[in-house]
Design a protein around this motif. Structure first.
Motif, mmCIF file in Angstrom:
data_model
loop_
_atom_site.group_PDB
_atom_site.id
_atom_site.type_symbol
_atom_site.label_atom_id
_atom_site.label_comp_id
_atom_site.label_asym_id
_atom_site.label_seq_id
_atom_site.Cartn_x
_atom_site.Cartn_y
_atom_site.Cartn_z
ATOM 1 N N LEU A 243 0.828 -1.203 0.000
ATOM 2 C CA LEU A 243 0.000 0.000 0.000
ATOM 3 C C LEU A 243 0.863 1.254 0.000
ATOM 4 O O LEU A 243 0.547 2.246 -0.678
ATOM 5 C CB LEU A 243 -0.938 -0.002 1.209
ATOM 6 C CG LEU A 243 -2.019 -1.085 1.216
ATOM 7 C CD1 LEU A 243 -2.752 -1.101 2.550
ATOM 8 C CD2 LEU A 243 -3.015 -0.867 0.071
ATOM 9 N N LEU B 61 2.151 1.999 -3.410
ATOM 10 C CA LEU B 61 1.108 2.655 -4.203
ATOM 11 C C LEU B 61 0.990 4.128 -3.824
ATOM 12 O O LEU B 61 0.785 4.988 -4.685
ATOM 13 C CB LEU B 61 -0.232 1.942 -4.005
ATOM 14 C CG LEU B 61 -0.316 0.496 -4.495
ATOM 15 C CD1 LEU B 61 -1.695 -0.094 -4.203
ATOM 16 C CD2 LEU B 61 -0.006 0.391 -5.985
ATOM 17 N N THR C 95 -6.267 4.977 -0.157
ATOM 18 C CA THR C 95 -5.123 4.093 0.088
ATOM 19 C C THR C 95 -4.531 4.350 1.469
ATOM 20 O O THR C 95 -4.209 3.413 2.214
ATOM 21 C CB THR C 95 -4.042 4.293 -0.988
ATOM 22 O OG1 THR C 95 -4.628 4.131 -2.294
ATOM 23 C CG2 THR C 95 -2.906 3.285 -0.825
ATOM 24 N N THR D 199 -4.195 1.817 4.943
ATOM 25 C CA THR D 199 -2.980 1.529 5.722
ATOM 26 C C THR D 199 -3.215 1.658 7.221
ATOM 27 O O THR D 199 -2.420 1.158 8.011
ATOM 28 C CB THR D 199 -1.815 2.470 5.341
ATOM 29 O OG1 THR D 199 -2.082 3.808 5.802
ATOM 30 C CG2 THR D 199 -1.574 2.487 3.844
ATOM 31 N N HIS E 39 -7.363 -3.494 -5.111
ATOM 32 C CA HIS E 39 -7.097 -2.062 -4.943
ATOM 33 C C HIS E 39 -5.988 -1.620 -5.889
ATOM 34 O O HIS E 39 -6.041 -0.515 -6.446
ATOM 35 C CB HIS E 39 -6.712 -1.760 -3.496
ATOM 36 C CG HIS E 39 -6.544 -0.296 -3.230
ATOM 37 N ND1 HIS E 39 -7.594 0.597 -3.258
ATOM 38 C CD2 HIS E 39 -5.438 0.450 -2.954
ATOM 39 C CE1 HIS E 39 -7.154 1.818 -3.011
ATOM 40 N NE2 HIS E 39 -5.847 1.756 -2.833
ATOM 41 N N ARG E 40 -5.000 -2.461 -6.091
ATOM 42 C CA ARG E 40 -3.907 -2.128 -7.000
ATOM 43 C C ARG E 40 -4.430 -1.898 -8.418
ATOM 44 O O ARG E 40 -3.929 -1.034 -9.141
ATOM 45 C CB ARG E 40 -2.860 -3.244 -7.004
ATOM 46 C CG ARG E 40 -1.634 -2.935 -7.857
ATOM 47 C CD ARG E 40 -0.647 -4.083 -7.808
ATOM 48 N NE ARG E 40 0.004 -4.191 -6.527
ATOM 49 C CZ ARG E 40 1.081 -3.499 -6.185
ATOM 50 N NH1 ARG E 40 1.622 -2.629 -7.036
ATOM 51 N NH2 ARG E 40 1.630 -3.664 -5.002
ATOM 52 N N VAL F 129 -5.761 1.601 -8.600
ATOM 53 C CA VAL F 129 -4.654 2.562 -8.631
ATOM 54 C C VAL F 129 -3.965 2.529 -9.984
ATOM 55 O O VAL F 129 -3.656 3.575 -10.567
ATOM 56 C CB VAL F 129 -3.642 2.249 -7.508
ATOM 57 C CG1 VAL F 129 -2.397 3.133 -7.644
ATOM 58 C CG2 VAL F 129 -4.282 2.446 -6.142
#
Length: 286
Positions: free
Chosen positions: A122, A125, A152, A156, A171-172, A175
């Motif tokens: 994270l 990113l 993001t 975390t 989630h990646r 992004v």
């Protein structure tokens, strides 16, 4: 003479982004040596011995410092010198687990070791998204980028159990869609024929003095490639493998999505121009 409000706003925004990037750099003094314990490594050219995940490296000291930090390469651990947690170590140590280390609370050790690589992903990113906000060419989508950056950062700060169940891959993808759009906007400004070498096998390639301005080198294999004197301004280098690539005299000043671990794994010299946000690797001056 009255100041331009837009210029003042931009100065404040840049200062804020610089502070954000400072927080995305490893602070070993505030970490419980997580990269030296949580992560596994195998005996190879990068590591002198085998170490399973969850077992402390034999060089980790009681104060969580590395006992051979200044001699890692000589001792056969060059892989450690190119690793960067993007500040995840101190966040997991001090925020997620409230400053209580895995030696004091062995019952939480495995949980901490599981969470660390997730937060590290994270934070990587966050590094890319923060950089995207500094790129003027991407201003049309800065609003979308900031929303995803904020989300993001929120991820975390989740509790350990929720982090362990987090679908980072999904989630990646969100992004990455924004980073791809950012890349297109930046590289479009080069006004030259596009060079799409995404994921290309360029291992050992002879690219001395190559004009790679605006090239798409996302995920390209540039291991041991000769890039001496190459022009890599505005090239997208996200995920490119630069291990032992020779960047002597190369210009990377305006390259995008380049990280410190990538630079650390490459070769360079005093003539290599690096982005302002990154540091020249100490071994380049030797």
């Amino acid at each position: 003479m009255q100041e331009d409000p837009r210029a003042v706003t931009e100065i404040h925004e840049n200062a804020e982004l610089d502070r954000a990037r400072d927080g995305l750099q490893g602070d070993c003094a505030s970490c419980f040596g997580l990269c030296c314990v949580a992560l596994p490594f195998s005996a190879s050219a990068d590591f002198a011995v085998n170490k399973p995940a969850g077992k402390a490296c034999s060089s980790l000291q009681a104060d969580f410092r590395c006992g051979i930090h200044t001699r890692l390469r000589q001792q056969g651990f060059p892989g450690c010198t190119v690793y960067d947690c993007f500040g995840a170590g101190q966040k997991v140590s001090q925020l997620t687990f409230g400053g209580q280390d895995w030696r004091q609370a062995p019952g939480t050790a495995q949980q901490m070791f599981d969470v660390f690589p997730i937060v590290r992903q994270l934070h990587e990113l966050l590094w890319y998204l923060t950089e995207a906000l500094t790129l003027l060419q991407a201003r049309p989508i800065h609003g979308d980028i900031r929303l995803v950056l904020d989300e993001t950062e929120r991820l975390t700060r989740l509790d350990p159990e929720t982090l362990r169940e987090l679908d980072v891959a999904a989630h990646r993808q969100t992004v990455n869609a924004l980073l791809l759009r950012t890349s297109e906007l930046v590289r479009a400004g080069t006004r030259r024929k596009k060079q799409d070498r995404r994921g290309a096998d360029l291992i050992g390639a002879k690219l001395k003095g190559a004009d790679l301005r605006g090239a798409n080198l996302r995920g390209a294999y540039l291991i041991a490639a000769d890039l001496t004197g190459a022009d890599l301004r505005f090239a997208d280098l996200i995920g490119a493998d630069l291990r032992d690539a020779d960047l002597s005299g190369a210009d990377l000043t305006d390259s995008i999505f380049l990280t410190q671990p990538q630079l650390n794994s490459a070769k360079g010299d005093a003539g290599t121009k690096v982005p302002r946000s990154l540091n020249r690797p100490t071994q380049w001056s030797r």
